[in-house]
Scaffold this motif. Structure first.
Motif, PDB file in Angstrom:
ATOM      1  N   ASP A 295      33.172  30.091  93.216  1.00  0.00           N
ATOM      2  CA  ASP A 295      32.557  29.569  91.760  1.00  0.00           C
ATOM      3  C   ASP A 295      33.416  29.057  90.829  1.00  0.00           C
ATOM      4  O   ASP A 295      33.208  28.419  90.192  1.00  0.00           O
ATOM      5  CB  ASP A 295      31.407  30.665  91.437  1.00  0.00           C
ATOM      6  N   GLU A 296      34.280  30.095  90.586  1.00  0.00           N
ATOM      7  CA  GLU A 296      35.427  29.628  89.615  1.00  0.00           C
ATOM      8  C   GLU A 296      36.225  28.456  90.011  1.00  0.00           C
ATOM      9  O   GLU A 296      36.089  27.619  89.243  1.00  0.00           O
ATOM     10  CB  GLU A 296      36.634  30.924  89.721  1.00  0.00           C
ATOM     11  N   MET A 297      36.584  27.996  91.346  1.00  0.00           N
ATOM     12  CA  MET A 297      37.241  27.240  91.716  1.00  0.00           C
ATOM     13  C   MET A 297      36.427  25.801  91.803  1.00  0.00           C
ATOM     14  O   MET A 297      36.899  25.069  90.899  1.00  0.00           O
ATOM     15  CB  MET A 297      37.637  27.031  93.109  1.00  0.00           C
ATOM     16  N   LEU A 298      35.134  26.001  91.872  1.00  0.00           N
ATOM     17  CA  LEU A 298      34.294  24.858  91.587  1.00  0.00           C
ATOM     18  C   LEU A 298      34.042  24.265  90.164  1.00  0.00           C
ATOM     19  O   LEU A 298      33.850  23.445  89.922  1.00  0.00           O
ATOM     20  CB  LEU A 298      32.905  25.131  92.388  1.00  0.00           C
ATOM     21  N   GLU A 299      33.909  25.461  89.422  1.00  0.00           N
ATOM     22  CA  GLU A 299      33.701  25.310  88.058  1.00  0.00           C
ATOM     23  C   GLU A 299      34.769  24.473  87.501  1.00  0.00           C
ATOM     24  O   GLU A 299      34.763  23.510  86.712  1.00  0.00           O
ATOM     25  CB  GLU A 299      33.588  26.363  87.368  1.00  0.00           C
ATOM     26  N   ALA A 300      35.960  24.782  87.794  1.00  0.00           N
ATOM     27  CA  ALA A 300      37.152  24.267  87.384  1.00  0.00           C
ATOM     28  C   ALA A 300      37.315  22.800  87.906  1.00  0.00           C
ATOM     29  O   ALA A 300      37.688  21.871  86.984  1.00  0.00           O
ATOM     30  CB  ALA A 300      38.534  24.949  87.696  1.00  0.00           C
ATOM     31  N   SER A 301      36.919  22.661  88.984  1.00  0.00           N
ATOM     32  CA  SER A 301      37.240  21.192  89.654  1.00  0.00           C
ATOM     33  C   SER A 301      36.096  20.355  89.053  1.00  0.00           C
ATOM     34  O   SER A 301      36.453  19.202  88.737  1.00  0.00           O
ATOM     35  CB  SER A 301      37.038  21.547  91.284  1.00  0.00           C
ATOM     36  N   ASN A 302      34.881  21.002  88.779  1.00  0.00           N
ATOM     37  CA  ASN A 302      33.970  19.999  88.306  1.00  0.00           C
ATOM     38  C   ASN A 302      34.224  19.545  87.098  1.00  0.00           C
ATOM     39  O   ASN A 302      33.989  18.255  86.641  1.00  0.00           O
ATOM     40  CB  ASN A 302      32.508  20.549  88.340  1.00  0.00           C
ATOM     41  N   SER A 303      34.751  20.466  86.012  1.00  0.00           N
ATOM     42  CA  SER A 303      35.347  20.024  84.914  1.00  0.00           C
ATOM     43  C   SER A 303      36.410  18.818  84.790  1.00  0.00           C
ATOM     44  O   SER A 303      36.413  18.260  84.004  1.00  0.00           O
ATOM     45  CB  SER A 303      35.516  21.015  84.000  1.00  0.00           C
ATOM     46  N   VAL A 304      37.265  18.976  85.934  1.00  0.00           N
ATOM     47  CA  VAL A 304      38.352  17.950  85.985  1.00  0.00           C
ATOM     48  C   VAL A 304      37.668  16.428  86.636  1.00  0.00           C
ATOM     49  O   VAL A 304      38.202  15.386  86.282  1.00  0.00           O
ATOM     50  CB  VAL A 304      39.302  18.331  87.002  1.00  0.00           C
TER      51      VAL A 304
END
Lengths: 319, 162, 501
Positions: A295-304
């Motif tokens: 979830d952390e990884m996806l959130e970070a990636s989404n914002s990029v």
């Protein structure tokens, strides 16, 4: 395939049984893993490797079901719409769902899925054709800036185009993207010198380089263990990190105990050496993230990704 | 040939209908379908012309009767060989969506077998036939279940209920 | 490891067993309407994970080879081609069955498959690297012209030219339904999620050839349609006859090999091309579509030849040339085998065992086919009222299995209804398939060509004609057009003469 006489004999009764199976017994019947791509690709391979090991762990048959179509949209839609009972799971390459959701009128949103684990991290990359006069990023960018629009970059898949556009934008050049229906077709076009560059994942590295294609760089944080000689864009002064990560998902709203069973099983198999060896054999860089890390990884990636999508929306939709 | 006339008219009308759908598309997406639809419209017009021309030539007395007979036969085929079996398949599809593949397939085998026997001779429709049809339906369905689900492990379509 | 020891390795019981099992599975899935080699391969894929790579590969290769042949059994016996590639075989084979010559048709089919299979595999063994380089030269312009030449073949099939044009345009139109690959916009989807995925070939084939045929068979009394006859025919007679047709079998095998190299279209195009060509050169006094064995010879040798050649780009470049070889590529990847030029250097054991082992799959196919034909023809002893429902439910399942899509089942049913009507009003069905297969290729390659020409600041025609290969292909298109017009003209004259005399 676990079939025995007992299953065969009890089959008619199983057929008639309603879905009121007790959760603590999960899993009591065959589990389906939906893969929104055709058989044989990277996402499919990950699904099959994981399904193989997971079915041993849960002691239940797992079928990998390919539901290709519309660049992954059909299959992801089906996963999102299916019952959240733990018997339909999905494996696909994030961020296909995110890019599709924000570039097309899809029925699913990011939150319709429950992300249970991620298994790999495969950066995107740019390769030049065998006869190309450019073999480094600098040469590519110089040519591209001097001849706006003339550089032809082939791409396939939801992420391929986005990566190509981001690559051009960050290096301040104009390119002409040309679409291909799959990684194989794209490789063909690149190796036949019909296009100048290809925007594809690191999985294509070996066959392309084997036929004298040139790797320009990977959109990774640091050099890959598998291909230490290929530079990242970052070290060449281009701020571009973008990649695919195969995630295992369920439709949102799994009952807690079923979710727990799956997550524990996934954690258990994540260190299995045989499975990791299978990933390595398939040239897929293994990286396990459990349900909270993913979830952390996806959130970070989404914002990029979001700003990149917004900036290029017209090109993606209308080009 | 009335069938050519109908085919021509249907082709022409549908190509106009679909052409109107393409006007909102981006130019690059619209180009090829528009080209194909133009082609279909032209073929539709030519089919109409051909049919009208053949009709104007007139037909002899004998041929006229043969014509009528052929038309009656076509109508009969349309009803018995297309509409009824097509309807049965659509019902089976509905069953597929609700109760899953295997029950739908049993239904389809049962009805098609009975219908076939009925078409050979309406007198065949008796209790013995129903029995045969039912046994046949069960046998085929079990056979498919054995091969597809148990042996090959292929996923079969499941319905909303099961 | 030298070639000799590799060949000796091949001659082990386990290799034979695996090859035979693969071919048998392939024939069975190929014969079931809607299932094909690709499905058979994805089914047995997990099995190969635990095998030695070359053994696993041969299992899959055997399924591929057997699947190409299997479709023609049902095509000949009950006019239901199990797969697109068997459609031309049905057009010639079923009329023979109606004449009580089913066994003869089946022998033509298996032995032509054998010749075709050998040609394809031998060329794979001998010429993989140069052919792979040749295949790479096909860019957007070349693919565009090849696809166009495929459309022209429609003119060579018999029947009203206007209705054939209607059929091929309908196929082209169907190919545009769904999310457009190039821009991602939705075309003719009417907000249906099912239509977004587009309409794929298999449900259309099932609808047009399988459902429609079964509809029209309903109510047929036993013996009304076909009669089982225990025809006495020696296998050698058929083989000799195949070889007597000048170069037919060799040429068709070669067409299959060359066209089969091309990604995407390969097999379907190759089969129809050699079928059309056989019609042009046939010296028999039997009209096509009424049971001319030359049509079977051409189509069958071409489709089995594509098995070998669609592996060429796979082995030499790592680029799969057909959906089936894509799955085989997936299997190799799991074994950690890197495809491409280095394959023959790094893993000669795998590469050469597989190459020469593919010859064994042809042998296995021939043995199973030649021995099995006697039993296959027993299908004809079964009464129609049992065949129709059985085929219908199997096809229902097959339509679902390709993409596990209920929507595909619906498409197959709708096209079944349309197909039965088309059959009754003499609209030919094969052109619909040809249009559907080629539509996407013509459109996307033209779009790519326009895009690239735009980027290079040259007019489209200049880009299209830029290479010697594309110029040659344009010439081919023109020649084919002329040949088709001449064939049509000849037929007209012959028909007139027949009417007057």
């Amino acid at each position: 395939m676990k079939t025995n006489l007992a299953v065969l004999l009890s089959a008619p009764f199983l057929l008639a049984a309603t879905g009121a199976a007790q959760a603590q017994d999960y899993p009591t019947k065959t589990i389906q893993i939906v893969v929104p791509y055709s058989a044989g690709g990277g996402g499919d391979t990950v699904a099959r490797i994981v399904a193989d090991r997971l079915s041993e762990e849960l002691d239940q048959t797992i079928n990998v079901v390919n539901r290709e179509g519309a660049g992954g949209e059909i299959g992801i839609d089906e996963i999102a719409r299916s019952d959240a009972d733990g018997y339909t799971l999905g494996v696909f390459g994030y961020p296909d769902n995110f890019v599709l959701e924000h570039t097309r009128d899809t029925n699913f949103t990011f939150d319709d899925l429950d992300y249970l684990a991620a298994f790999d991290e495969m950066p995107m990359g740019v390769f030049a054709s065998p006869n190309s006069s450019h073999s480094t990023l600098e040469e590519v960018v110089n040519y591209g800036q001097e001849n706006p629009g003339e550089m032809i970059i082939g791409e396939s898949g939801a992420l391929g185009l986005l990566h190509a556009l981001a690559f051009a934008e960050r290096s301040e050049m104009q390119v002409t993207p040309v679409r291909y229906s799959g990684g194989g077709e794209l490789m063909n076009a690149l190796l036949g010198d019909h296009i100048d560059l290809a925007s594809t994942s690191s999985m294509s590295h070996d066959p392309i380089v084997d036929s004298d294609g040139k790797p320009i760089g990977f959109a990774a944080e640091e050099r890959m263990d598998m291909f230490p000689s290929v530079p990242t864009f970052k070290e060449q002064g281009l701020d571009l990190v973008m990649g695919v990560s195969r995630v295992l998902v369920a439709p949102a709203g799994l009952p807690d105990d079923i979710r727990e069973t799956i997550v524990v099983a996934l954690d258990e198999i994540s260190t299995d050496e045989k499975m990791i060896a299978n990933f390595k054999n398939a040239a897929i860089p293994y990286r396990y993230l459990d349900d909270s890390a993913v979830d952390e990884m996806l959130e970070a990636s989404n914002s990029v990704l979001m700003p990149v999508i917004e900036k290029n929306l017209d090109q993606i939709k209308g080009n | 040939m009335i069938s050519n006339l109908i085919l021509g008219v249907v082709t022409l009308l549908s190509s106009v209908f679909f052409y109107r759908q393409t006007t909102d598309l981006p130019e690059r997406s619209a180009l090829f379908p528009q080209f194909v639809l133009w082609g279909l419209a032209i073929v539709g017009v030519l089919l109409i012309f051909q049919a009208l021309l053949a009709g104007r030539k007139g037909v002899g007395e004998n041929e006229f009767e043969a014509h009528l007979e052929a038309r009656a036969k076509l109508k009969e085929t349309l009803f018995f060989q297309v509409i009824i079996p097509g309807g049965l398949l659509l019902i089976a599809y509905g069953l597929l969506l609700t109760v899953g593949f295997y029950l739908a397939s049993a239904f389809l085998v049962f009805t098609v077998y009975s219908y076939h026997t009925y078409r050979i001779d309406a007198g065949n429709l008796n209790r013995a036939l129903w029995g045969r049809a039912a046994i046949f339906a069960v046998v085929i369905t079990l056979f498919m279940y054995l091969i597809f689900t148990l042996l090959l492990g292929l996923p079969a379509p499941s319905g909303a209920l099961f | 490891m030298d070639i000799v020891s590799i060949l000796l390795n091949l001659l082990t019981p386990s290799v034979f067993l695996v090859v035979f099992a693969g071919v048998l599975v392939g024939i069975v899935v190929g014969a079931i309407p809607g299932l094909n080699g690709a499905i058979g391969i994805s089914l047995l894929l997990p099995l190969t994970f635990t095998m030695e790579p070359q053994i696993g590969l041969l299992l899959l290769g055997g399924i591929y080879m057997g699947g190409m042949y299997g479709g023609s059994i049902t095509a000949i016996l009950i006019n239901v081609p199990g797969d697109v590639v068997a459609a031309p075989v049905a057009m010639e084979g079923y009329p023979l069955t109606k004449q009580g010559r089913s066994k003869e048709a089946l022998y033509y089919s298996i032995f032509s498959s054998m010749f075709g299979g050998f040609i394809g595999v031998l060329i794979l063994i001998l010429f993989t690297p140069p052919l792979a380089r040749f295949a790479l030269q096909f860019g957007p312009a070349e693919m565009f012209f090849v696809s166009l030449s495929g459309l022209i073949i429609v003119g060579a099939l018999s029947g009203s030219i206007l209705k054939a044009a209607f059929a091929v345009l309908l196929g082209l139109f169907i190919s545009t339904v769904g999310v457009d690959l190039i821009t991602g916009s939705e075309r003719f989807t009417f907000d249906s999620i099912g239509l977004r995925a587009g309409i794929s070939v298999v449900p259309v084939v099932l609808g047009l050839f399988c459902f429609a045929e079964m509809f029209l068979n309903i109510g047929k009394k036993p013996g009304e349609q076909v009669q089982y006859r225990d025809q006495k025919i020696a296998r050698m007679t058929v083989i000799k006859d195949i070889l007597r047709q000048r170069f037919l079998v060799w040429k068709s095998g070669l067409i299959g090999t060359l066209v089969g190299l091309l990604p995407g279209v390969g097999t379907t195009l190759a089969v129809f091309m050699s079928y059309g060509d056989a019609k042009r050169v046939s010296r028999r006094d039997i009209p096509f579509e009424q049971g001319n064995p030359d049509g079977i010879i051409a189509a069958e040798s071409a489709n089995n030849a594509t098995v070998g050649s669609s592996m060429v780009p796979l082995l030499a470049l790592g680029v799969p040339g057909s959906p089936t070889s894509a799955i085989i590529a997936g299997a190799l990847v799991i074994h950690g085998i890197v495809l491409g030029p280095s394959l023959f250097v790094n893993r000669p054991d795998v590469a050469f065992t597989f190459l020469y082992g593919m010859l064994l799959t042809v042998v296995a196919m021939t043995i199973i086919g030649a021995v099995g034909i006697k039993y296959f023809s027993y299908i004809l002893k079964i009464k129609m009222e049992y065949i129709v429902p059985t085929v219908l439910v199997f096809a229902l399942f097959g339509a679902y299995s390709l993409r596990n899509s209920l929507f595909d089942v619906f498409i197959a049913i709708v096209l079944g209804i349309a197909g039965a009507i088309f059959k009754k009003i003499q609209v030919p069905l094969a052109p619909i398939i040809i249009g559907l297969v080629l539509g996407g290729l013509i459109e996307t390659n033209l779009a790519r060509a326009m895009r690239i020409a735009g980027a290079r600041n040259m007019p489209l025609w200049e880009y299209l004609l830029a290479t010697p290969l594309s110029k040659g292909l344009v010439a081919l298109v023109v020649i084919m057009l002329l040949v088709v017009i001449r064939m049509r003209h000849k037929e007209k004259v012959a028909a007139k003469e027949a009417k007057n005399g």
